[in-house]
Each structure stands twice: as structure tokens, then as C-alpha cells.
Design a protein around this motif. Sequence first.
Motif, PDB file in Angstrom:
ATOM      1  N   UNK A   6     -27.915 -39.317   8.671  1.00  0.00           N
ATOM      2  CA  UNK A   6     -27.002 -38.415   7.965  1.00  0.00           C
ATOM      3  C   UNK A   6     -25.652 -38.394   8.676  1.00  0.00           C
ATOM      4  N   UNK A   7     -24.600 -38.528   7.889  1.00  0.00           N
ATOM      5  CA  UNK A   7     -23.243 -38.505   8.435  1.00  0.00           C
ATOM      6  C   UNK A   7     -22.334 -37.744   7.492  1.00  0.00           C
ATOM      7  N   UNK A   8     -21.535 -36.861   8.053  1.00  0.00           N
ATOM      8  CA  UNK A   8     -20.548 -36.096   7.294  1.00  0.00           C
ATOM      9  C   UNK A   8     -19.205 -36.244   7.985  1.00  0.00           C
ATOM     10  N   UNK A   9     -18.181 -36.567   7.218  1.00  0.00           N
ATOM     11  CA  UNK A   9     -16.848 -36.694   7.782  1.00  0.00           C
ATOM     12  C   UNK A   9     -15.981 -35.518   7.344  1.00  0.00           C
ATOM     13  N   UNK A  10     -15.365 -34.876   8.327  1.00  0.00           N
ATOM     14  CA  UNK A  10     -14.425 -33.794   8.075  1.00  0.00           C
ATOM     15  C   UNK A  10     -13.016 -34.359   8.039  1.00  0.00           C
ATOM     16  N   UNK A  11     -12.219 -33.913   7.065  1.00  0.00           N
ATOM     17  CA  UNK A  11     -10.863 -34.426   6.905  1.00  0.00           C
ATOM     18  C   UNK A  11      -9.904 -33.270   6.678  1.00  0.00           C
ATOM     19  N   UNK A  12      -8.765 -33.323   7.388  1.00  0.00           N
ATOM     20  CA  UNK A  12      -7.725 -32.307   7.212  1.00  0.00           C
ATOM     21  C   UNK A  12      -6.408 -32.873   7.706  1.00  0.00           C
ATOM     22  N   UNK A  13      -5.395 -32.830   6.863  1.00  0.00           N
ATOM     23  CA  UNK A  13      -4.037 -33.236   7.232  1.00  0.00           C
ATOM     24  C   UNK A  13      -3.991 -34.610   7.881  1.00  0.00           C
ATOM     25  N   UNK A  14      -4.772 -35.540   7.351  1.00  0.00           N
ATOM     26  CA  UNK A  14      -4.769 -36.898   7.868  1.00  0.00           C
ATOM     27  C   UNK A  14      -5.655 -37.120   9.073  1.00  0.00           C
ATOM     28  N   UNK A  15      -6.259 -36.064   9.604  1.00  0.00           N
ATOM     29  CA  UNK A  15      -7.169 -36.183  10.740  1.00  0.00           C
ATOM     30  C   UNK A  15      -8.599 -36.250  10.228  1.00  0.00           C
ATOM     31  N   UNK A  32     -21.363 -26.434   5.301  1.00  0.00           N
ATOM     32  CA  UNK A  32     -21.243 -25.062   4.826  1.00  0.00           C
ATOM     33  C   UNK A  32     -20.228 -24.268   5.644  1.00  0.00           C
ATOM     34  N   UNK A  33     -20.195 -24.476   6.949  1.00  0.00           N
ATOM     35  CA  UNK A  33     -19.327 -23.700   7.820  1.00  0.00           C
ATOM     36  C   UNK A  33     -17.876 -24.156   7.779  1.00  0.00           C
ATOM     37  N   UNK A  34     -17.655 -25.441   7.530  1.00  0.00           N
ATOM     38  CA  UNK A  34     -16.307 -26.006   7.642  1.00  0.00           C
ATOM     39  C   UNK A  34     -15.815 -26.581   6.321  1.00  0.00           C
ATOM     40  N   UNK A  35     -16.717 -27.182   5.559  1.00  0.00           N
ATOM     41  CA  UNK A  35     -16.328 -27.881   4.338  1.00  0.00           C
ATOM     42  C   UNK A  35     -15.545 -27.080   3.319  1.00  0.00           C
ATOM     43  N   UNK A  36     -15.845 -25.780   3.117  1.00  0.00           N
ATOM     44  CA  UNK A  36     -15.082 -25.052   2.098  1.00  0.00           C
ATOM     45  C   UNK A  36     -13.587 -24.966   2.379  1.00  0.00           C
ATOM     46  N   UNK A  41     -17.127 -34.748   3.510  1.00  0.00           N
ATOM     47  CA  UNK A  41     -17.724 -35.727   2.614  1.00  0.00           C
ATOM     48  C   UNK A  41     -18.828 -36.484   3.342  1.00  0.00           C
ATOM     49  N   UNK A  42     -19.896 -36.758   2.625  1.00  0.00           N
ATOM     50  CA  UNK A  42     -20.961 -37.579   3.191  1.00  0.00           C
ATOM     51  C   UNK A  42     -20.513 -39.033   3.213  1.00  0.00           C
ATOM     52  N   UNK A  43     -20.793 -39.706   4.301  1.00  0.00           N
ATOM     53  CA  UNK A  43     -20.436 -41.118   4.432  1.00  0.00           C
ATOM     54  C   UNK A  43     -21.661 -41.881   4.929  1.00  0.00           C
ATOM     55  N   UNK A  44     -21.737 -43.177   4.661  1.00  0.00           N
ATOM     56  CA  UNK A  44     -22.856 -43.962   5.184  1.00  0.00           C
ATOM     57  C   UNK A  44     -22.811 -43.995   6.712  1.00  0.00           C
ATOM     58  N   UNK A 207      -6.028 -23.824   7.250  1.00  0.00           N
ATOM     59  CA  UNK A 207      -7.035 -22.882   7.721  1.00  0.00           C
ATOM     60  C   UNK A 207      -7.701 -23.352   9.010  1.00  0.00           C
ATOM     61  N   UNK A 208      -8.168 -22.394   9.777  1.00  0.00           N
ATOM     62  CA  UNK A 208      -9.083 -22.633  10.902  1.00  0.00           C
ATOM     63  C   UNK A 208     -10.454 -22.235  10.371  1.00  0.00           C
ATOM     64  N   UNK A 209     -11.309 -23.190  10.021  1.00  0.00           N
ATOM     65  CA  UNK A 209     -12.595 -22.835   9.414  1.00  0.00           C
ATOM     66  C   UNK A 209     -13.486 -22.080  10.388  1.00  0.00           C
ATOM     67  N   UNK A 210     -13.999 -20.973   9.946  1.00  0.00           N
ATOM     68  CA  UNK A 210     -14.913 -20.199  10.789  1.00  0.00           C
ATOM     69  C   UNK A 210     -15.653 -19.188   9.928  1.00  0.00           C
ATOM     70  N   UNK A 211     -16.742 -18.695  10.480  1.00  0.00           N
ATOM     71  CA  UNK A 211     -17.433 -17.578   9.865  1.00  0.00           C
ATOM     72  C   UNK A 211     -16.608 -16.321  10.093  1.00  0.00           C
ATOM     73  N   UNK A 212     -16.464 -15.493   9.074  1.00  0.00           N
ATOM     74  CA  UNK A 212     -15.676 -14.265   9.204  1.00  0.00           C
ATOM     75  C   UNK A 212     -16.563 -13.115   9.664  1.00  0.00           C
ATOM     76  N   UNK A 213     -16.068 -12.358  10.630  1.00  0.00           N
ATOM     77  CA  UNK A 213     -16.790 -11.180  11.130  1.00  0.00           C
ATOM     78  C   UNK A 213     -16.194  -9.932  10.495  1.00  0.00           C
ATOM     79  N   UNK A 214     -16.970  -9.270   9.633  1.00  0.00           N
ATOM     80  CA  UNK A 214     -16.484  -8.112   8.884  1.00  0.00           C
ATOM     81  C   UNK A 214     -17.338  -6.896   9.192  1.00  0.00           C
ATOM     82  N   UNK A 215     -16.688  -5.819   9.612  1.00  0.00           N
ATOM     83  CA  UNK A 215     -17.399  -4.582   9.881  1.00  0.00           C
ATOM     84  C   UNK A 215     -18.011  -4.004   8.615  1.00  0.00           C
TER      85      UNK A 215
END
Length: 380
Positions: A6-15, A32-36, A41-44, A207-215
Motif C-alpha cells: 500500500x502506498x499513498x502520496x501526499x501532494x501540496x503546492x508542488x511538494x 483520513x487525517x491529511x487527505x481532506x 492519492x494511492x499510487x503503485x 492548510x496545516x492538516x491536523x485533527x481539531x481539538x474542540x472543547x
Amino acid sequence: MTTTSHATQLQAAGAAVTVLSADPRVTGRVQRSIGPWWTAVRVPPESVEAGPVVEAVLDTDSYGDTAFAVTRSPHRRTTYAGTRILVADSSPDGVVLAVSPGDRLAYRSEPASGHLTVVGCEVETVATATARMAREAMRGVLLRDGWAVLHASAVALDGRVVLALGEKGAGRTTTALTLAARHGWELLADDRVFVRPDSTGGVTVLPWPSTAALGLGLLDALGWAETARERLKDGEAVHPTQHRRVTDALITGDFTPLRQKGKELKAQVYPDQFPRWFGVPLATGGKAAALVFPRIDPDATPAVTAVGRELSDLDFLSGPTENRSPDIFRLARVDGGGTAEARRVVVRRLSALPHHAVTLGHDITANAAFLAWLLHQSAS
């Protein structure tokens, strides 16, 4: 490279950063944590030939071998992501080994190639650590490409981004979520954003992808607590870092704020839960248009504050503000908030935008109406 399925590639602003694992639950957590917020994307797996790469390995023996290698080498003790960690970073070849005994996690970072391996014994801890390391690897690429990191919450409307800044507890998250919940703004970030000067004289925001902490109190005020309660009662999974007391309180319908050892316990909201649970869309970028410096006074009527505040270097993620995830794995190799030049240009350009120092109360509807009016006035 270790054989993986399994391989997933994260992409943002050319990185780009690729995550490898033999267990789909690990790459699934990254998606789930970063992709939204970033593209995932899944890659071979066989197509991955170069770094930056974060590889996850679930193997008790490999964990033990790496832990032993750390302890038999000269090492130092530090804290990373709130956890005690031992680091051996004096190898002549630049390789960094580390072990977190409490989490039964070990790490091997090869800065020269950009390859980092996370080794652990339990899928939940490995998945959480891998998502964090993937984000940190991407941060390093972006920082070296001229981006900087601001402590700010952000929302966007038609590509225009409003940044809410201030010290911890000032109301950054409240400001952003108020506009998102009541006036349809897209949520771009809960706590941190990447910023970079663009060719038109403005500042691009990512964005800085992260889980949001809400009171619990904020969830209730936004009208989201009951929705979260129903989702949890239906069996939807919560983030593994969410305290059991928070989960129990939500399920029973007790939304009284919870504290432990002086710290508020908060719900941990995955990025994808904002649109699915609360109907709040996510923004993947935009151009900075205004700055808001909030202050929360529970009994106040929302209003502009007479004495404002200017953006400063302390608003960037650097020096004393970056104490949870120092660059012990040498993924960034520059200041955690970006280069001094990048920060200087960002400060100059953001300082030319409309600034609003405001006092907000606990009436979310009143806050929302006031903020929407204020930002409309500044855009006119």
C-alpha cells in the motif's frame, strides 16, 4: 526498499511525500487525517523510487532491534509530541535513530535520502505516528521551498482567507468556526497555516492538516454537540487520542467542559468530520485578505477593541513556540517556522491588510453576525 502493498502520496503546492505500509489501516489513517486538506492519492508501491518517503513497519522484533541500537549508542532524552523519546543522532552517516518506550515506537531517519521508517508493535500507534511523520516530512519540503508557518486559525470565502491570530486561548478557533458554522465560510485550518509570498504581492495560504481539538462547551455553543453525540451512539470511530471521558460525556449528553490536571479535555475531530458531521466545507488554499485578533470575554457584546495588535515574529511557529515537535529527525533542516527572509516578507505583506482587534462573547450567533458585518465592511 521494503516490500509493501500500500502506498499513498501526499501532494501540496508542488511538494510530495509518499507513505508506504503493508497494512492498509496505516495508509487509511494518513488519507483520513491529511487527505481532506492536502491531496492524497494511492499510487503503485513499485512506482516509488525516491524520497521523501515515510515507511511504516508493524513488527515487534524490528522495534526491539532499533530500541536496542538506540540504547547501546550515545543518546539523549527529549520530548516529542508530548512523549518521552530517546534519540541517537551522532552517527557519522547522519542517520538518526530514536525510540519512544511508552508508545513502543522506534524511528530511523535518513536525512540524506529523505527516507524515514516508523517501527511499532500496535497498528493504532504506528498509524498515528506515521500520519504525524508524513506531515512533518511535507513541512520540511515546504519550508525549504519558501513557505513559513503561522499560529493561526483560518477560513476562506471565494478564495479570500481570513486569519485569526493570538495567544493560546485568545479565541482563534472560536472565530474561525463561528464564521464556518453560521455564515458558510470554508474551514482552512484550526490552529496553524502555511504562508508564502506570491508573485502578485500577496500571501498564499495553505492548510496545516491536523485533527481539531474542540472543547465540549464550544461544540455545544456551535450546535454541534448533539450531532457528535448521535454519530458516536451510532458507532462511528473517534480519534485514538480522544480521552475516554470526552467520549463518555458526548454519548451521555453532558457537554459541561472537562478538565484534568488543569488542562481542558477536548473532542478530537478528524478533518473529514467537519463536512460529514457538521456540514462545514474545507478549503484547500486561498489568498490572505484580512487579519483578526480576537479576545474572549464571556459577558461581552461583540465589538471592535480600541487597542489593536500587529503581527510579529512570535506569531510564527519557531523558537519557543515550537516545542511539541522539534526537528529531531532532521526532516526540515531549517527553522520550524520558515526562513527569516520568508517570515520578514510575510509580515510586511500581511501588515498591509485590514486588521481587526475584536472582543467576542459566548453568544455564537451574535459573534457570527458581528464578524460577518466587520469583514464585509473591510472588503468593501
